[in-house]
Motif scaffolding. Structure first.
Motif, PDB file in Angstrom:
ATOM      1  N   TYR A   5       0.852  -1.180   0.000  1.00 29.29           N
ATOM      2  CA  TYR A   5       0.000   0.000   0.000  1.00 29.29           C
ATOM      3  C   TYR A   5       0.887   1.229   0.000  1.00 29.29           C
ATOM      4  O   TYR A   5       2.122   1.114   0.043  1.00 29.29           O
ATOM      5  CB  TYR A   5      -0.988  -0.016   1.176  1.00 29.29           C
ATOM      6  CG  TYR A   5      -0.420   0.341   2.531  1.00 29.29           C
ATOM      7  CD1 TYR A   5      -0.654   1.581   3.104  1.00 29.29           C
ATOM      8  CD2 TYR A   5       0.343  -0.581   3.251  1.00 29.29           C
ATOM      9  CE1 TYR A   5      -0.143   1.920   4.349  1.00 29.29           C
ATOM     10  CE2 TYR A   5       0.853  -0.258   4.498  1.00 29.29           C
ATOM     11  CZ  TYR A   5       0.608   0.993   5.037  1.00 29.29           C
ATOM     12  OH  TYR A   5       1.125   1.301   6.268  1.00 29.29           O
ATOM     13  N   SER A   6       0.292   2.398  -0.061  1.00 29.73           N
ATOM     14  CA  SER A   6       1.055   3.637  -0.239  1.00 29.73           C
ATOM     15  C   SER A   6       0.952   4.529   0.995  1.00 29.73           C
ATOM     16  O   SER A   6       0.067   5.390   1.075  1.00 29.73           O
ATOM     17  CB  SER A   6       0.538   4.392  -1.465  1.00 29.73           C
ATOM     18  OG  SER A   6       0.612   3.585  -2.619  1.00 29.73           O
ATOM     19  N   PRO A   7       1.835   4.354   1.969  1.00 30.24           N
ATOM     20  CA  PRO A   7       1.763   5.172   3.190  1.00 30.24           C
ATOM     21  C   PRO A   7       2.254   6.595   2.950  1.00 30.24           C
ATOM     22  O   PRO A   7       2.900   6.885   1.926  1.00 30.24           O
ATOM     23  CB  PRO A   7       2.695   4.427   4.150  1.00 30.24           C
ATOM     24  CG  PRO A   7       3.696   3.787   3.256  1.00 30.24           C
ATOM     25  CD  PRO A   7       2.945   3.395   2.016  1.00 30.24           C
ATOM     26  N   ARG A   8       1.966   7.463   3.883  1.00 27.80           N
ATOM     27  CA  ARG A   8       2.426   8.850   3.841  1.00 27.80           C
ATOM     28  C   ARG A   8       3.408   9.156   4.969  1.00 27.80           C
ATOM     29  O   ARG A   8       3.780  10.313   5.177  1.00 27.80           O
ATOM     30  CB  ARG A   8       1.223   9.794   3.906  1.00 27.80           C
ATOM     31  CG  ARG A   8       0.349   9.719   2.666  1.00 27.80           C
ATOM     32  CD  ARG A   8      -0.928  10.522   2.839  1.00 27.80           C
ATOM     33  NE  ARG A   8      -1.737  10.498   1.630  1.00 27.80           N
ATOM     34  CZ  ARG A   8      -2.540   9.484   1.277  1.00 27.80           C
ATOM     35  NH1 ARG A   8      -2.653   8.414   2.061  1.00 27.80           N
ATOM     36  NH2 ARG A   8      -3.225   9.532   0.147  1.00 27.80           N
ATOM     37  N   VAL A   9       3.796   8.131   5.673  1.00 28.53           N
ATOM     38  CA  VAL A   9       4.803   8.282   6.722  1.00 28.53           C
ATOM     39  C   VAL A   9       5.710   7.056   6.654  1.00 28.53           C
ATOM     40  O   VAL A   9       5.259   5.967   6.292  1.00 28.53           O
ATOM     41  CB  VAL A   9       4.140   8.432   8.114  1.00 28.53           C
ATOM     42  CG1 VAL A   9       3.403   7.170   8.521  1.00 28.53           C
ATOM     43  CG2 VAL A   9       5.157   8.832   9.173  1.00 28.53           C
ATOM     44  N   PHE A  10       6.991   7.262   6.983  1.00 33.23           N
ATOM     45  CA  PHE A  10       7.984   6.206   6.821  1.00 33.23           C
ATOM     46  C   PHE A  10       8.904   6.158   8.037  1.00 33.23           C
ATOM     47  O   PHE A  10       9.007   7.134   8.788  1.00 33.23           O
ATOM     48  CB  PHE A  10       8.830   6.458   5.562  1.00 33.23           C
ATOM     49  CG  PHE A  10       8.029   6.704   4.323  1.00 33.23           C
ATOM     50  CD1 PHE A  10       7.668   5.645   3.487  1.00 33.23           C
ATOM     51  CD2 PHE A  10       7.628   7.979   3.973  1.00 33.23           C
ATOM     52  CE1 PHE A  10       6.934   5.872   2.343  1.00 33.23           C
ATOM     53  CE2 PHE A  10       6.890   8.215   2.824  1.00 33.23           C
ATOM     54  CZ  PHE A  10       6.539   7.155   2.011  1.00 33.23           C
ATOM     55  N   LYS A  11       9.584   5.053   8.175  1.00 31.88           N
ATOM     56  CA  LYS A  11      10.573   4.936   9.253  1.00 31.88           C
ATOM     57  C   LYS A  11      11.698   5.944   9.007  1.00 31.88           C
ATOM     58  O   LYS A  11      12.116   6.164   7.865  1.00 31.88           O
ATOM     59  CB  LYS A  11      11.129   3.510   9.297  1.00 31.88           C
ATOM     60  CG  LYS A  11      12.019   3.224  10.489  1.00 31.88           C
ATOM     61  CD  LYS A  11      12.439   1.761  10.514  1.00 31.88           C
ATOM     62  CE  LYS A  11      11.247   0.860  10.807  1.00 31.88           C
ATOM     63  NZ  LYS A  11      11.655  -0.558  10.961  1.00 31.88           N
TER      64      LYS A  11
END
Length: 205
Positions: free
Chosen positions: A27-33
């Motif tokens: 899926y396409s998140p808007r926050v990342f590690k």
């Protein structure tokens, strides 16, 4: 389990028919590690593109990428739409995608954008295998970015991509984007886009 790990689990696609697990999980998140993507992983992503199918083996895809903290990263970010800027700044890596408009013999390459898509599809599966999320973006000023990076006229900027390892903190997003991040995923059913023997104009069948 963190909030983003819970969201990642909840975003596994509820398929009507069983498919490859990596495709369900994407899926396409808007926050990342908050972690730099390793150089090895970057090369693996582009190697996946390298071996994707392309019409007449023209391989018309081109990419420009930049790590967070670099001037090039800031320039890519500056050329995104405002709605994308609000969250894309969380990504450790930004990529611009482009395709060569003509074939090697100077004719219009009608399949170039198709081939770029095939390459990005391969990259997306490879990224998922490595726990890397990709969020593809159409919202950018492609003419301005073409000028900013002195990209030759024979190439056309298509999209931008934000990449990062799954994870991070949901609270980094404004409230409206947090709501979108946890919203249930929906897709049109197969009978609205896959037609057997004849084109269906009545897509309610």
């Amino acid at each position: 389990m963190t909030a983003m790990e819970q969201i990642q689990l909840e975003n596994i696609a509820d398929c009507d028919y069983e498919i490859f697990a990596l495709l369900k999980q994407r899926y396409s998140p808007r926050v990342f590690k908050d972690k730099k993507i390793s150089e090895q992983h970057v090369h693996q992503l582009f190697e996946a593109v390298r071996w994707a199918a392309s019409s007449q083996n023209q391989q018309p895809w081109r990419f420009l990428y930049a790590e967070k903290g670099s001037n090039a990263y800031a320039q890519i970010l500056d050329n995104l739409t405002n709605s994308n800027k609000t969250w894309a700044k969380n990504a450790p890596l930004l990529i611009l995608t482009a395709y060569k408009k003509e074939t090697n013999n100077g004719k219009e390459n009608f399949h170039a954008l198709h081939d770029l898509g095939l390459g990005l599809g391969a990259m997306t599966v490879q990224a998922q295998y490595m726990g890397i999320a990709m969020h593809h973006m159409a919202g950018l000023d492609y003419k301005k970015v073409q000028h900013t990076f002195s990209i030759p006229e024979e190439f056309h900027i298509a999209t931008a991509i934000a990449l990062g390892y799954y994870g991070g903190e949901l609270e980094k997003l404004p409230p409206n984007l947090q709501d979108i991040e946890i919203k249930e995923r929906q897709r049109m059913p197969q009978n609205q886009f896959a037609f057997k023997n004849c084109w269906e104009t009545d897509q309610t069948k």
